[in-house]
Design a protein around this motif. Structure first.
Motif, short mmCIF file in Angstrom:
data_model
loop_
_atom_site.label_atom_id
_atom_site.label_comp_id
_atom_site.label_asym_id
_atom_site.label_seq_id
_atom_site.Cartn_x
_atom_site.Cartn_y
_atom_site.Cartn_z
N SER A 1 0.84 -1.20 0.00
CA SER A 1 0.00 0.00 0.00
C SER A 1 0.88 1.25 0.00
N LEU A 2 0.53 2.20 -0.83
CA LEU A 2 1.32 3.43 -0.92
C LEU A 2 1.21 4.27 0.35
N CYS A 3 0.07 4.20 1.00
CA CYS A 3 -0.16 5.02 2.20
C CYS A 3 -0.95 4.20 3.20
N MET A 4 -0.39 4.05 4.41
CA MET A 4 -1.07 3.26 5.44
C MET A 4 -1.50 4.16 6.59
N SER A 5 -2.59 4.89 6.30
CA SER A 5 -3.25 5.76 7.29
C SER A 5 -2.39 6.92 7.76
N ILE A 6 -1.36 7.28 7.02
CA ILE A 6 -0.53 8.42 7.40
C ILE A 6 -0.88 9.61 6.50
N PRO A 7 -1.03 10.80 7.06
CA PRO A 7 -1.33 11.97 6.22
C PRO A 7 -0.08 12.49 5.52
N ASN A 8 0.25 11.87 4.41
CA ASN A 8 1.41 12.33 3.64
C ASN A 8 1.03 12.52 2.17
N LEU A 9 2.03 12.63 1.33
CA LEU A 9 1.80 12.91 -0.09
C LEU A 9 0.89 11.90 -0.76
N TYR A 10 0.96 10.64 -0.31
CA TYR A 10 0.22 9.56 -0.97
C TYR A 10 -1.18 9.38 -0.41
N PHE B 1 6.93 12.14 4.73
CA PHE B 1 5.92 12.81 3.91
C PHE B 1 6.03 12.43 2.44
N ILE B 2 7.25 12.27 1.94
CA ILE B 2 7.43 12.03 0.50
C ILE B 2 7.71 10.57 0.16
N LEU B 3 7.97 9.72 1.16
CA LEU B 3 8.21 8.31 0.87
C LEU B 3 6.90 7.52 0.82
N PRO B 4 6.80 6.55 -0.08
CA PRO B 4 5.61 5.68 -0.09
C PRO B 4 5.75 4.58 0.96
N HIS B 5 4.67 3.84 1.19
CA HIS B 5 4.63 2.69 2.10
C HIS B 5 4.86 3.08 3.56
N MET B 6 4.52 4.30 3.91
CA MET B 6 4.71 4.76 5.29
C MET B 6 3.51 4.37 6.16
N HIS B 7 3.81 4.02 7.41
CA HIS B 7 2.77 3.69 8.39
C HIS B 7 2.32 4.94 9.14
N GLU B 8 1.20 4.80 9.83
CA GLU B 8 0.60 5.93 10.54
C GLU B 8 1.47 6.47 11.66
N ARG B 9 2.40 5.68 12.18
CA ARG B 9 3.20 6.13 13.32
C ARG B 9 4.57 6.69 12.92
N TYR B 10 4.80 6.86 11.63
CA TYR B 10 6.15 7.24 11.19
C TYR B 10 6.47 8.73 11.33
N TYR B 11 5.53 9.50 11.84
CA TYR B 11 5.84 10.89 12.21
C TYR B 11 6.29 10.98 13.67
N PHE B 12 6.51 9.84 14.30
CA PHE B 12 6.88 9.82 15.71
C PHE B 12 8.13 10.67 15.96
N LEU B 13 9.15 10.48 15.16
CA LEU B 13 10.38 11.27 15.30
C LEU B 13 10.10 12.75 15.11
N ALA B 14 9.29 13.08 14.10
CA ALA B 14 8.95 14.49 13.83
C ALA B 14 8.22 15.11 15.02
N ASP B 15 7.34 14.35 15.66
CA ASP B 15 6.65 14.85 16.86
C ASP B 15 7.65 15.33 17.90
N ILE B 16 8.63 14.46 18.18
CA ILE B 16 9.57 14.74 19.27
C ILE B 16 10.49 15.90 18.91
N VAL B 17 11.03 15.89 17.70
CA VAL B 17 11.93 16.99 17.31
C VAL B 17 11.17 18.30 17.23
N SER B 18 9.88 18.22 16.89
CA SER B 18 9.07 19.45 16.83
C SER B 18 8.91 20.08 18.21
#
Length: 390
Positions: free
Chosen positions: A237-246, A301-318
């Motif tokens: 799947s190109l996008c697995m419930s993550i709000p990204n480009l796909y 955001f720009i990679l395909p096949h990403m899961h819904e939890r893959y912004y975890f790192l971005a959350d923390i650095v933000s």
């Protein structure tokens, strides 16, 4: 050195009491979520733990049990010797990583505010972020483990300890493939000569060390060397419930689009790296934090096949970014709300938001972040030449 020493001396008993109480509250919050059994636990983790336990714990680390790297199975194998509920043990280890993660966020923020309470507040914020609490205590996922190592990497870069930073990245990489979200960040610092090229030998060295016990216990060396290659082919799947480009394509499974998407992402990262490499600027802590957040958001955001939890790192650095730049608080709000929504969607089936709208919000966040970074880079364009001449 004197500033750090003085800051430590200024830590008051109220601060230590606050840390103790907030840590206790965070642990108690997680404890109430421990009985929740996620799909990931029922389908994977429970079976992995049972297989290890039935086959002798550490004696079973040579078995090809799941698609994770061996270090996680070493941890599970050790847990099998404890006479407690397996679900609770798995979650407890992940929760322990939450506190390590919060600790390094506190250290990074305290560099900006020595002797002031902002570092302690950042520690508390991380421990109570919905995506962090749910990931470990409800989901039984271990994203805090690799993310804690990446935050250690960021911290050591901020205090100019590049070898320790690369070592921390190496540890993150043998825990989860998603550590590569920081790989362009490190590559840029190599190109800018903030990290010596020879330091990168730590990455394959740590990888080899991490797989040796499993290899000795009988697992195929080739399988161990190609864990991430096999893992990358599991999902179509190109996008697995993550709000990204796909997210705009819906739940589509397409191998050609996926392959093209990976090449597209590589091209986008290459262009950004080229622009950041060619521009003249002094690398400051502000710039390090901003670039770290930029890649932490951009990659998933720009990679395909990403899961819904893959912004975890971005959350923390933000969170770190928001403390460094309080006027840019919106960046952390957008990321943390988006992650919380994606996590709740997966865990509880709460489809109460338009995924594409969140993807647009994150895209706007990226654009504003790039604008902010470019302004930072343009503030002292000739200082690097002057320093080099000296």
């Amino acid at each position: 050195m004197e500033t750090t020493k003085r800051a430590r001396e200024e830590v008051r008993w109220e601060d230590m009491l606050f840390l103790l109480l907030i840590s206790g509250a965070a642990l108690l919050t997680r404890f109430y979520l421990f009985p929740i059994e996620s799909n990931d636990y029922q389908q994977f983790l429970q079976n992995w733990f049972a297989t290890l336990k039935e086959n002798g714990g550490l004696a079973a680390i040579g078995m090809n049990i799941g698609d994770y790297m061996p270090p996680y199975f070493y941890i599970l194998a050790l847990l099998t010797y404890l006479p407690f509920n397996d679900l609770y043990l798995i979650k407890l280890v992940s929760c322990a990583a939450d506190f390590v993660l919060a600790y390094y966020v506190m250290r990074a923020v305290s560099l900006r505010y020595p002797g002031r309470p902002q570092g302690f507040m950042a520690y508390a914020v991380v421990l109570f972020l919905p995506s962090v609490v749910l990931n470990s205590a409800a989901w039984a996922q271990c994203d805090a483990m690799y993310t804690a190592a990446l935050l250690a990497c960021l911290y050591y870069l901020l205090v100019n300890r590049p070898n320790r930073a690369v070592l921390a990245f190496s540890i993150a990489f043998v825990l989860k493939l998603q550590a590569i979200f920081f790989a362009p960040f490190l590559l840029l610092l190599v190109l800018k000569r903030k990290i010596k090229l020879r330091s990168l030998v730590l990455i394959p060295a740590v990888y080899i060390l991490s797989i040796i016990p499993a290899a000795i216990m009988g697992r195929s060396l080739w399988d161990l060397l190609t864990v991430y290659v096999s893992q990358s082919k599991l999902y179509t799947s190109l996008c697995m419930s993550i709000p990204n480009l796909y997210a705009f394509l819906g739940n589509v499974a397409s191998e050609p689009l996926g392959d093209a998407g990976v090449i597209f992402a590589g091209g986008a990262v290459l262009m950004l790296l080229y622009a950041l490499y060619r521009k003249e600027y002094t690398i400051t802590p502000d710039i390090l934090v901003t670039i770290g957040l930029l890649f932490a958001i951009l990659m998933p955001f720009i990679l395909p096949h990403m899961h819904e939890r893959y912004y975890f790192l971005a959350d923390i650095v933000s969170v770190v970014f928001a403390f460094y730049f309080p006027k840019k608080l919106y960046a952390a709000v957008i990321m943390c709300v988006s992650s919380a929504c994606a996590t709740a969607n997966y865990l509880f089936g709460l489809v109460y938001y338009p995924q594409q709208l969140l993807a647009v919000a994150i895209l706007i966040n990226l654009v504003l972040l790039m604008k902010h970074l470019w302004e930072l880079l343009s503030q002292n364009p000739i200082q690097r030449r002057v320093e080099a001449a000296v």
